[in-house]
Design an enzyme around this catalytic site. Sequence first.
Site, PDB file in Angstrom:
ATOM      1  N   GLY A 137       0.789  -1.229   0.000  1.00 53.62           N
ATOM      2  CA  GLY A 137       0.000   0.000   0.000  1.00 53.62           C
ATOM      3  C   GLY A 137       0.818   1.276   0.000  1.00 53.62           C
ATOM      4  O   GLY A 137       0.468   2.249  -0.669  1.00 53.62           O
ATOM      5  N   HIS A 138       1.934   1.271   0.716  1.00 50.41           N
ATOM      6  CA  HIS A 138       2.598   2.571   0.912  1.00 50.41           C
ATOM      7  C   HIS A 138       3.359   3.054  -0.312  1.00 50.41           C
ATOM      8  O   HIS A 138       3.837   4.182  -0.339  1.00 50.41           O
ATOM      9  CB  HIS A 138       3.485   2.558   2.166  1.00 50.41           C
ATOM     10  CG  HIS A 138       4.795   1.865   2.014  1.00 50.41           C
ATOM     11  ND1 HIS A 138       5.987   2.535   2.029  1.00 50.41           N
ATOM     12  CD2 HIS A 138       5.091   0.555   1.851  1.00 50.41           C
ATOM     13  CE1 HIS A 138       6.983   1.664   1.882  1.00 50.41           C
ATOM     14  NE2 HIS A 138       6.461   0.462   1.778  1.00 50.41           N
ATOM     15  N   CYS A 191      15.903   0.689   1.549  1.00 46.44           N
ATOM     16  CA  CYS A 191      16.189  -0.395   2.495  1.00 46.44           C
ATOM     17  C   CYS A 191      17.687  -0.609   2.611  1.00 46.44           C
ATOM     18  O   CYS A 191      18.195  -0.996   3.635  1.00 46.44           O
ATOM     19  CB  CYS A 191      15.542  -1.687   2.030  1.00 46.44           C
ATOM     20  SG  CYS A 191      13.814  -1.489   1.621  1.00 46.44           S
TER      21      CYS A 191
END
Lengths: 377, 390
Positions: free
Chosen positions: A196-197, A318
């Site tokens: 979703g993000h 990340c």
Amino acid sequence: MIYLDNSATTRAFEEAAQAVQDALRENYFNPSAAYGQAIAAQQQAQAVRKAVLNATGRAGEVIFTASGTEADNLAIQGAFTAAGCTGHYITTSVEHPAVLETMQALESRGARVDVLKVDRQGHLSPEALAQAVCEDTVLVSVMHVNNETGAVQDIGALAAAVKAKNPRVLFHSDGVQAFCRVMADQRDVDLYTVSGHKVHAGKGIAALAVRDLKRIRPVIYGGGQEQGYRSGTENMPGIAALGAALEQWALHGEAWRAGLGAMRDDLGARLQAGGGVLNSTSDGAPHIVSVAFAGIRAATLQQALADQDVLVSTGSACKSRGGARVSPVLLAQGIPQELAQSTIRISLSPLNMPREMEQAGDIICAAAARLKRFIRR
Amino acid sequence: MDSIILLRYGEIHLKGLNRPFFEHKLVQAIRVAARGFGRIEVEHGQGRFFISGYEPARQEELMAALCRVFGVHSVSPAAVVGSDMQEVRAAAVEVTKAEQGQGGSFKVEARRSNKHYPLNSMEIAADVGECVLDAMDNVRVNVHDPDFRVYVEVRAERAFIYTRILPGPGGMPLGSAGKAMLLLSGGIDSPVAGYMLMRRGVELEAVYFNSPPHTTERAHLKVKKLAEVLSSYGCPIRLHSVYFTEIQEAIYERCDGDYTVILMRRFMMRIAQRLAQEAECGCLLTGENLGQVASQTMQAITVTNAICDIPVFRPLIAYDKNEIVDKAQQIGTYDISIEPYEDCCTVFVPKHPVTKPRMKAVLIEERKLDIDALIERALEKSETTLIGLE
């Protein structure tokens, strides 16, 4: 501020934020409860599942998870367990750690894992993939859009090639960077991860789309939510936000995808004119520009841009916590060390304006030109 | 049976007439370490303090905190009873069973400050030893090389019994030896150098040379985290983050590339000294280590040292890298130091830095720069952060 790090995360749509507020304050009921309000919540979740299928052009089931990483784990570990914790697994050298690290974990638990190389454009050929498929291959995982370079894999053709060789093999694709922005033929794709993000729905909600639930086992056990495949009370604010964001994509997706591509091409051209070397190509994802300014360390350029309120990233978000290390994904794609360590990733969203490309292009080229004076001798 | 913490101090007892000053500093440091443990009582003994008034359940936690206080030689949790032998025997058995339940060979060490006590030290030890031997099946006496010792200290009206001695860091109480300006990079060495001088009673301020965009905000954050670890040993640290970019770029563009590091180091020393004087620090402190890198040869240190009017302490000068790494791990800075964000020293390092710089050549290079103006502007754009409590 010009925010150009949308592959790290996006700003939530107004509608998604509203949906969260509503789910926290008004419709806060546990969908597993017995009364009418709870049933409404359950129906709302069902509608969002449908929206996920529509947005990806798929049929089948949708299991909500808390992150794309978790969905990747459910696909890979789930298939491994269902196959009796044995067998052969295939992935590529440019995957996100959510896939690569999980595959390594399987290897330590007795699986055979092959990690296939990609070409300079980041592509894996269906022939090469089919060749690697064996009699006992359980699952193939190939990411749809690369999070660092924007390279798009033809997962439709890859999945078809796998099935032609061995129809029992499961085909999984991490579609986190593709979701809503790059479509694919999903007919032969058994498992597909979305989050979703990355599409303006906020953090903490993701999903695994599954063609046949019998082929995987849960990773998380408990109260039996999500048909037993992901226990834990449903994240209704997240689900509601995802639903709200997908509504926007359903309405405007086509125009947005075209707009993203145009902005990417515009910015790419400006950066090239300023001496940048593009790693991303025009057949890549419409929202990612991967560019190197040879000799300038990516972290330095990124900091210089941050000082001028232009936010980009070095490699993937990340990875960039690790700082100076060179992206293994870029190296795996055959990008020379010198360019890899100078590569920044610029990622766009429908919330960007075309005029921001001109401003950002000017700022990036000026910063690069200034920093060119201070290359390590 | 009550419990206290017996805290021994090391070198301070060697002091003469100024001993009360050091003891006072140590009590202050103990009180800082014991903040959050309630209102503790600190009673003076010979070469030791008796600490009480804390919540008994938190005794272990408090001892761990006290074991980080500079000037502390060791601490022991001790049972407190009346000085009557009957009570001493019972307490010795109870403490030994509780703390040395695994058994083994033991010895009783007794001392008495009450010289009118009916038994002398030897007799107390023999008496208590016999009781412990009777009360526990799994112990035997070995006075030469025991597995553990039972300590009995008889004072006027009380006796203390304990079996555990936890080592403290030693050194001198913080604030007893002035203040130093530490040149703190994000590396492994400088925090260790800071710790070592703190252990000698020296309070710190720190200076970091920040070169955005050549160094990132995360590198800056890393230095703040290192300063925070150091401050956890007992004093807040003022961290001066000096804007170093213009100086580095000027050196890079105008001076001989082989000399960039040595010129940079001299700027750092100049700025650190200026800040030190403003902050009333008596010395500069660096993590330099003979021969580790080009700027740390004897010739290079001579050249950087030449612009300093105040002493520069280099406690690591004779250490091997692995010894420094061990120390960094022990004091809790290593894992932060190895986070891979470049500090300003590594960005502009030439491939072949000069290892034996000549003063004359350095001065010629420096003539190409407006040193005073560069330093003024660097200090103008600097910021100071207070790290740690208080």
